[in-house]
Scaffold this active site. Sequence first.
Site, PDB file in Angstrom:
ATOM      1  N   VAL A   1      38.610  46.903  44.567  1.00  0.00           N
ATOM      2  CA  VAL A   1      39.207  45.778  43.860  1.00  0.00           C
ATOM      3  C   VAL A   1      40.331  46.337  42.984  1.00  0.00           C
ATOM      4  O   VAL A   1      40.116  47.283  42.228  1.00  0.00           O
ATOM      5  CB  VAL A   1      38.134  45.079  42.989  1.00  0.00           C
ATOM      6  N   CYS A   2      41.508  45.759  43.102  1.00  0.00           N
ATOM      7  CA  CYS A   2      42.655  46.260  42.323  1.00  0.00           C
ATOM      8  C   CYS A   2      42.425  46.049  40.830  1.00  0.00           C
ATOM      9  O   CYS A   2      42.152  44.934  40.381  1.00  0.00           O
ATOM     10  CB  CYS A   2      43.939  45.532  42.722  1.00  0.00           C
ATOM     11  N   ILE A   3      42.583  47.121  40.069  1.00  0.00           N
ATOM     12  CA  ILE A   3      42.256  47.041  38.640  1.00  0.00           C
ATOM     13  C   ILE A   3      43.189  46.108  37.876  1.00  0.00           C
ATOM     14  O   ILE A   3      42.732  45.318  37.045  1.00  0.00           O
ATOM     15  CB  ILE A   3      42.222  48.454  38.001  1.00  0.00           C
ATOM     16  N   ALA A  58      42.376  42.631  38.803  1.00  0.00           N
ATOM     17  CA  ALA A  58      41.023  42.317  38.340  1.00  0.00           C
ATOM     18  C   ALA A  58      40.999  42.041  36.834  1.00  0.00           C
ATOM     19  O   ALA A  58      40.333  41.117  36.374  1.00  0.00           O
ATOM     20  CB  ALA A  58      40.070  43.456  38.681  1.00  0.00           C
TER      21      ALA A  58
END
Lengths: 142, 100, 130
Positions: free
Chosen positions: C77-79, C82
């Site tokens: 999941v892209c930080i 996110a």
Amino acid sequence: MSEDMEDGGDIKKFMYMNRKAPYGTIYALEALEVVLIGAAFDQDVSLAFVDDGVFQLTKGQDTAGIGIKNFSPAFKALGDYDVTKLYVEKESLEERGLTADDLMDLVYEDEDDDWAEKPSIRLVSRDELKTVLAEQDVIMSF
Amino acid sequence: MSILHTVNKSPFQKNDLTSCLAHANDDDAVLMIEDGVYGAIKGTQAASQIAAAGATVFVLGVDLAARGISEDKVADGVSVVGYDGFVKLAAEHHAVNSWL
Amino acid sequence: MKFGVVVNEGPYTHQASDSAYQFTKEAIAQGHEIIRVFFYHDGVNNGTRLTVPPGDDRHIQNNWSELAKEHNLDMVVCIAAAQRRGILDENEAKRQGKDADNIAEGFRISGLGQLIEAGIQADRLVTFGD
């Protein structure tokens, strides 16, 4: 062919294809974030601005009245990240009543030419863009 | 090098299929998925564009079935494939371009 | 062949995550390797463990978690995406001073570099979105 490449070995041609206008949705901004991070990976990077994507590059964007950050100045930094190939499709501009004069002045310094300042935007026809697309190894579309 | 293009929007609402077909080279493939499968219905403007295009055009059968579009409504020149065909098309072409 | 899969929309509103899941399962069935599934834009919302869909509907997040467990998938999941949308793991929750985390089993939070790396390492990168 990339199929034969070792992991992390050779350089791939990365195309970031921008087809959406800014602000109405977040895609354009988050696409630019990918480009900026991707610049650190030393790949052969191009951007294409097609369909409503050309609206990302208009000059004079002023978002003060909508409460969203104006991220268009970040395009001016792309040259410093060695992202110097921004293909803008002529037909997409024309269909939307725009010309190249409506776009931001984006430049980079060419290290192979005594750091001469050169335009990053390359106006191309749809047919020319088709040829560029056919050369790509990875196409990320936003 | 050839590209697999995917289109997931109805051509009756968005220009993605039109734009995709205009940017596809003759050795490319175009696969219509999700709401893009409405582009496969015969007798429409989209079907005419597909017929005039150089690229080979496919449609994802499970997305057609889900939407109640029977395969006899699919325009000539459009091949129906499953997810197995989708994966094979992706593998056969050098890159995948999703027209989002 | 090595595939990377990108999911750019959240569950339920768009079909993108369902399509990506079906594609990933089929690619694995054909003997391909999925080197990473990367969740970007609203796609990060696939990674919350707090979703409670009706019992007669598919559970998209659980489906991903189970697929990851079964096939040892790397689901990232892209930080940046996110953080905007409130998807946190324990470390991030602590770092940001939040009182809870919500990342689902099998997902991990990491940077956009993981997407670029997937593009470099995979033979094909296939994106699902809107």
